[in-house]
Design an enzyme around this catalytic site. Structure first.
Site, mmCIF file in Angstrom:
data_model
loop_
_atom_site.group_PDB
_atom_site.id
_atom_site.type_symbol
_atom_site.label_atom_id
_atom_site.label_comp_id
_atom_site.label_asym_id
_atom_site.label_seq_id
_atom_site.Cartn_x
_atom_site.Cartn_y
_atom_site.Cartn_z
ATOM 1 N N LYS A 56 -2.838 -21.616 20.646
ATOM 2 C CA LYS A 56 -3.831 -21.890 21.695
ATOM 3 C C LYS A 56 -5.176 -21.312 21.283
ATOM 4 C CE LYS A 56 -0.606 -21.777 25.598
ATOM 5 N NZ LYS A 56 -0.737 -22.999 26.365
ATOM 6 N N GLU A 114 3.226 -20.084 36.502
ATOM 7 C CA GLU A 114 3.365 -21.547 36.479
ATOM 8 C C GLU A 114 3.712 -22.045 37.870
ATOM 9 O OE1 GLU A 114 5.166 -23.082 32.557
ATOM 10 O OE2 GLU A 114 6.321 -21.307 33.035
ATOM 11 N N HIS A 122 5.956 -15.176 24.279
ATOM 12 C CA HIS A 122 4.562 -15.454 24.620
ATOM 13 C C HIS A 122 3.827 -14.212 25.164
ATOM 14 C CE1 HIS A 122 5.790 -19.452 23.929
ATOM 15 N NE2 HIS A 122 6.117 -19.803 25.149
ATOM 16 N N LYS A 124 8.036 -18.992 37.454
ATOM 17 C CA LYS A 124 7.972 -20.435 37.723
ATOM 18 C C LYS A 124 7.842 -20.632 39.227
ATOM 19 C CE LYS A 124 9.892 -22.066 33.560
ATOM 20 N NZ LYS A 124 8.745 -22.498 32.770
#
Ligand code: BG6
Length: 494
Positions: free
Chosen positions: A187, A221, A245, A345
């Site tokens: 990224k 998320e 991550h 999530k």
């Protein structure tokens, strides 16, 4: 920096080609590389998957996936050129005959003398071992050429299995053929962290325990697990996000400047950070890590089911979909500064944010705003969906009296006309061109597992119970028990 000769592959085999990762990330990224003219004319893709499909079924599936991912940017002419590179090989990952068919496909006579292959394992980590063994049995990886194997995260399911997988890989591949992928490193906004820290003289002197009160790293998320229960229910958020991550983000925030901007120099610094993370004592895990699972709720106003009702999730599953954890880095720069990591999530919003909160000033000069009520300074580095850098500082409040208020200095990472680059575009091109700089070295994987392993083991013992949070919230309030101080709170916005 390239470790292998710059001979591109002629076959790029995608294991798990009909899966979620391939549809959402790999195929769109490869399509963009086609659009950018970065794929060699003779490069061919082999889509390897279990579904009993013929070539036409595969092509229809790929077109649907690309249309969904690209929306209005789908271009018929370009797609036809791209699709012509693909062959579908049907087969079960555990079946010898499937590898024989694959062998047959890649042994077909072709133009030129290229014999290099890429094997991309876009499959469940539990199947990595078997595929590697089968590739060897079929003799595929003994062919001439410089083959490359790309292994998706999580690399292993814990420290021990990661080590075994590494040994297994090394039986058949040299280190410079192995690409351990963590797409966060591809990224641009993550790479920008290095630039922000090491290209700005004004940042470096304050980037330490003398000025920084604590650091928060959030990857939130709003999506659920989609159709990935088969993988996710076994993995959970700690393995899926934190071990890789979030740990990568932590190391980039915390590392020392490398001697040179080269892959191994960077990795050396990252490993030093991981090695300095204070081990979490087994009996104190609950003061350092918290996990929860979403129940039904509303995300952006829309009703969504709870994790237990997602298709494919085992009845009574206690897999975590939210993790908050606190780490200390015992070195000169960071000792006593808590790093709070959080991911989940079905949270209230989509937000990847690194937030550094600064200490209060030592002297109370502006008597109308006592120090304890003075909002602290923050540096906020937002990676997605906004790509920007913010600094919150005090300024005089206009009007009579000497009162302060917070103002923001904002800088956008990208101008509106600059096209965002998907992480997988960068990384897949690197695989094709043989550049391993943005891939993970095994000691990074190993040390990251060492950090999270005590948490994993503790949760295994307590697997009968898990906290919950309603979908559409910012997770459970219980996670606040990790805070070192009463004035710490999660930063949920820019
Ligand atoms: C993947 C995880 O590695 O990263 C997914 O397996 C997660 O669960 C995804 O959704 C997040 O990636 P990004 O690029 O959308 O932040």
């Amino acid at each position: 920096m390239s470790d292998t000769p710059a001979v591109g592959p002629c076959y790029f085999v995608i294991f798990g080609a009909t899966g979620n990762l391939a549809s959402r990330k790999l195929l769109p990224a490869l399509y963009h590389l086609e659009a950018a003219g970065r794929l060699n004319e003779d490069l061919r893709f082999i889509a390897f998957a279990r579904r009993e499909w013929r070539q036409d079924d595969w092509l229809a599936h790929m077109e649907r996936a690309l249309r969904e991912a690209l929306g209005g940017r789908f271009d018929r002419g370009l797609y036809d050129r791209f699709a012509a590179r693909f062959d579908y090989v049907m087969g079960d990952l555990h079946d010898d005959a499937a590898y024989a068919r694959l062998m047959e496909e890649i042994s077909k006579p072709r133009m030129g003398s290229c014999e290099n292959l890429v094997f991309y394992l876009a499959i469940r980590p539990a199947d990595f071992d078997d595929v590697i063994l089968h590739l060897n049995q079929a003799g595929i990886n003994r062919q001439h050429g410089r083959h490359r194997i790309v292994v998706e995260k999580p690399f292993g399911e814990d420290l021990e299995s990661a080590r075994l997988l590494n040994v297994q890989l090394h039986k058949y591949f040299d280190e410079d053929q192995i690409y351990r992928i963590d797409h966060y490193l591809g990224k641009e906004t993550v790479q920008n962290l290095l630039v922000f820290r090491f290209a700005n003289t004004l940042v470096e002197p304050i980037w330490n325990r003398n000025y920084i009160d604590h650091v928060q790293i959030t990857v939130a998320e709003d999506q659920g697990i989609g159709d990935r229960a088969g993988y996710y229910d076994r993995a959970g958020a700690l393995r899926d996000m934190v071990q890789n991550h979030l740990m990568q983000l932590l190391t980039i925030v915390a590392m020392e400047p490398p001697a040179v901007l080269e892959a191994d120099a960077l990795r050396d610094e990252k490993v030093k950070v991981l090695r300095s993370i204070r081990p979490i004592p087994r009996q104190a895990v609950s003061s350092f890590a918290f996990r929860a699972q979403y129940t039904a709720g509303r995300v952006h106003g829309e009703p969504v089911p709870g994790y237990q009702d997602e298709p494919g999730v085992a009845a009574g599953s206690t897999t975590e979909t939210f993790v908050a954890a606190k780490f200390y880095i015992d070195n000169w720069r960071w000792r006593h500064v808590p790093f709070y990591l959080r991911t989940g999530k079905r949270l209230a919003g989509q937000m990847s944010l690194i937030a550094l909160r600064f200490k209060h000033p030592p002297q109370q000069l502006f008597r109308e705003t006592p120090i304890e009520r003075l909002d602290p300074n923050w540096i906020l580095l937002s990676m997605q969906p906004s790509e920007c850098m913010h600094m919150e500082i005090h300024a005089k409040r206009p009007g009579l009296g000497m009162r302060t208020r917070v103002v923001q200095l904002n800088a956008s990472y990208r101008d509106p006309h600059e096209k965002p680059l998907e992480a997988y575009e960068t990384l897949l091109l690197d695989v094709i061109e043989g550049d391993r700089s943005l891939f993970i070295r095994f000691d990074e994987v190993e040390w990251a597992w060492r950090v999270v392993d005590p948490i994993l083991r503790h949760w295994m013992q307590e697997r009968d119970f898990i906290h919950t949070y309603p979908a559409g919230s910012w997770g459970s309030q219980e996670a606040n028990r990790l805070f070192d101080s009463e004035d710490h709170d999660w930063r949920n916005h820019l």
